[in-house]
Design a protein around this motif. Structure first.
Motif, PDB file in Angstrom:
ATOM      1  N   ILE A   1       0.938  -1.382   0.040  1.00 39.06           N
ATOM      2  CA  ILE A   1       0.070   0.053   0.168  1.00 39.06           C
ATOM      3  C   ILE A   1       0.821   1.122   0.243  1.00 39.06           C
ATOM      4  O   ILE A   1       1.915   1.486   0.839  1.00 39.06           O
ATOM      5  N   THR A   2       0.478   2.021  -0.911  1.00 42.52           N
ATOM      6  CA  THR A   2       1.249   3.430  -0.828  1.00 42.52           C
ATOM      7  C   THR A   2       0.203   4.586  -0.810  1.00 42.52           C
ATOM      8  O   THR A   2      -0.731   4.507  -1.484  1.00 42.52           O
ATOM      9  N   VAL A   3       0.746   5.395   0.256  1.00 45.18           N
ATOM     10  CA  VAL A   3      -0.195   6.635   0.730  1.00 45.18           C
ATOM     11  C   VAL A   3       0.729   7.792   0.340  1.00 45.18           C
ATOM     12  O   VAL A   3       1.699   8.016   0.742  1.00 45.18           O
ATOM     13  N   THR A   4      -0.125   8.697  -0.473  1.00 52.60           N
ATOM     14  CA  THR A   4       0.438   9.946  -0.793  1.00 52.60           C
ATOM     15  C   THR A   4      -0.435  11.043  -0.565  1.00 52.60           C
ATOM     16  O   THR A   4      -1.435  11.032  -0.646  1.00 52.60           O
ATOM     17  N   LEU A   5       0.196  12.012   0.506  1.00 53.81           N
ATOM     18  CA  LEU A   5      -0.434  13.268   0.766  1.00 53.81           C
ATOM     19  C   LEU A   5       0.063  14.486   0.119  1.00 53.81           C
ATOM     20  O   LEU A   5       1.176  14.583  -0.358  1.00 53.81           O
ATOM     21  N   THR A   6      -0.850  15.436  -0.551  1.00 53.52           N
ATOM     22  CA  THR A   6      -0.438  16.413  -1.271  1.00 53.52           C
ATOM     23  C   THR A   6      -1.049  17.396  -0.096  1.00 53.52           C
ATOM     24  O   THR A   6      -2.116  17.527  -0.072  1.00 53.52           O
TER      25      THR A   6
END
Length: 509
Positions: free
Chosen positions: A163-168
């Motif tokens: 799982i890859t979580v990306t926050l902008t």
């Protein structure tokens, strides 16, 4: 009892560490893993964290991955993959569903629910002004969010995932105010209205847009439809442009549990119904009552379907109607029809309320036909409430398409008469005439079914498909009569596939 303990940590290359710890005991409870943390917000920047792990056979129904979201986040994006090893014949392989809950938590009831895509998507995003279909736009607030994993089936080798979580980071967009379809269309007063109450768009695992479904519904001769996405109400705000004077769009959900599916039919806009329980948890009654408080009907879907988790195990004590025919007519529909008929017999025997039958297409994508089958309802007008009242009262029949039309009545005594879903109140030895008028059923046969079984079968209807079939009985001989219209059997003693059937007319005082 299954027990497994693993740890896996991964340096994501941005100076952060995503750590997970898995401890599984039993198969019914949910499980929460170690959290994923992010540094403080960097204006206009973006950060990602990746975690990997393996779920063993016998994993819980739901596994939660906490994500610590700092202030100043504009968008959260999640992408995931998992392995699909080969398995022996007859053994289930890996299938991993996914969704997300926000800072309000994962408590049953769904206050923090922000979306679910099951196994239909490999990634999703949420921000204030937009979200992936299946997910709810809204602010990405500071706090602990939870990625929800649903190991639907796990191979003997286990299920390895990433799982890859990306926050902008940045200023949030402006949230749009949802607009919902009206609860009324331009009807014909008290009339028969055709509808399909079980449909899927790209807001769950379907492939059609609401606009495409609306066009297909109109082409199929439908007057009403019901939005019923798996475990999400995210489509509710996307039907307003589809509805019109000629098409009523009701809103609902298909609550897809591990022990069966139930359609919430015609709930208030924005209603979410949780699905994270099994029959042994004794929670279904709570959520059936929630559906009714939101103005909806409780309709168990395809009760004898053979897919994993589809077979209905909650009983029918909370049902307002039951979906007897789902999509193309198959042997599991025949079993459901027989099961429903047994429930009718029991209701007569015990003097209790009966459960009406329905039919819906459960259409997902091409070439699934919308409106095959369809439920044809006698309602006072083309409104949400009037359609629901007709369905709840059993004033309806099911047809394979708009080509088939049925008129079913019983008469006797001093001019008394009753229609579908009604009671002909005459003495038990009063002669009763049952009459079915049919159009659109070439070479089909008509069967009259009672609490004693099939008591009359007609010769095949003419190629033109229209005809009238009558039968005489008494209330002492038949407590109810319902009609079936069937295609010619291909071979053998089994009846042909249904072209249509009615809810019963009850006979006697």
């Amino acid at each position: 009892m299954c027990e497994d303990h693993q740890e896996d940590s991964h340096d994501d290359g941005h100076g952060g560490l995503a750590r997970r710890a898995l401890f599984v005991t039993g198969a019914a409870a949910a499980l929460t893993l170690g959290s994923v943390s992010f540094a403080a917000a960097a204006e206009g920047g973006q950060e990602s964290r990746t975690l990997r792990g393996t779920l063993p056979p016998g994993s819980p129904d739901f596994v939660y991955v906490p994500v610590e979201v700092p202030a100043g986040v504009r968008e959260i994006k999640v992408a995931y993959t998992y392995d699909r090893p080969s398995v022996p014949a007859g053994t289930t392989g890996n299938a991993l569903d996914i969704g997300v809950f926000d800072d309000r938590g994962t408590d049953l009831g769904g206050r923090g629910f922000r979306g679910w895509s099951g196994g239909a998507r490999t990634e999703f995003f949420l921000r204030a002004d937009d979200a992936t279909p299946g997910y709810l736009p809204g602010p990405v607030r500071e706090g602990t969010w939870h990625i929800a994993l649903g190991p639907y089936t796990v191979a003997p080798q286990g299920l390895s995932y990433e799982i890859t979580v990306t926050l902008t980071y940045g200023e949030p967009g402006e949230a749009a105010r949802p607009v919902y379809p009206p609860e009324r269309a331009k009807g014909r007063g008290r009339a028969w209205y055709r509808g399909d109450c079980h449909l899927h768009s790209w807001y769950s695992d379907g492939r059609r847009t609401p606009a495409e479904i609306g066009a297909l519904a109109r082409a199929a001769g439908l007057d009403f439809i019901n939005s019923s996405e798996h475990n999400t109400h995210s489509a509710h705000a996307h039907w307003a442009d589809v509805a019109g004077d000629d098409l009523l769009v009701m809103l609902g959900e298909e609550i897809t549990t591990r022990n069966g599916h139930v359609v919430a039919l015609g709930t208030d806009p924005g209603t979410f119904v949780d699905w994270r329980y099994r029959a042994r948890d004794n929670r279904f009654g709570r959520f059936a009552r929630q559906i009714r408080r939101a103005g909806g009907l409780v309709v168990p879907a395809h009760p004898h379907a053979t897919c994993v988790g589809c077979n209905w195990k909650f009983g029918f004590g909370e049902a307002d109607a039951v979906e007897v025919w789902n999509g193309p007519y198959t042997p599991d529909d025949e079993v459901t029809l027989a099961d429903w008929d047994s429930m009718l017999v029991a209701s007569v025997r015990d003097g209790r309320d009966w459960i009406p039958a329905m039919g819906s297409s459960d259409a997902h994508r091409d070439p699934d036909p919308v409106g095959s089958p369809q439920t044809v309802v006698l309602a006072d007008d083309l409104t949400r409430r009037a359609i629901q009242e007709g369905i709840r009262a059993g004033r309806s029949y099911v047809a394979e398409s708009a080509r088939l039309a049925l008129s079913f009545r019983a008469s006797g005594g001093r001019g008394e008469h009753a229609g579908i879903g009604e009671r002909l109140r005459v003495d038990r030895d009063t002669p009763v005439t049952v009459r079915l008028e049919v159009t659109g059923a070439p070479r089909c046969t008509v069967r009259f079914v009672t609490d004693q079984g099939v008591l009359h079968t007609s010769p095949p209807l003419p190629v033109a498909g229209a005809g009238v079939v009558e039968w005489r009985t008494t209330p002492s001989y038949a407590a109810y009569v319902r009609a079936e219209v069937r295609h010619e059997a291909a071979a053998g003693p089994l009846p042909g596939a249904l072209a249509g059937f009615t809810n019963p007319i009850f006979l006697g005082r």
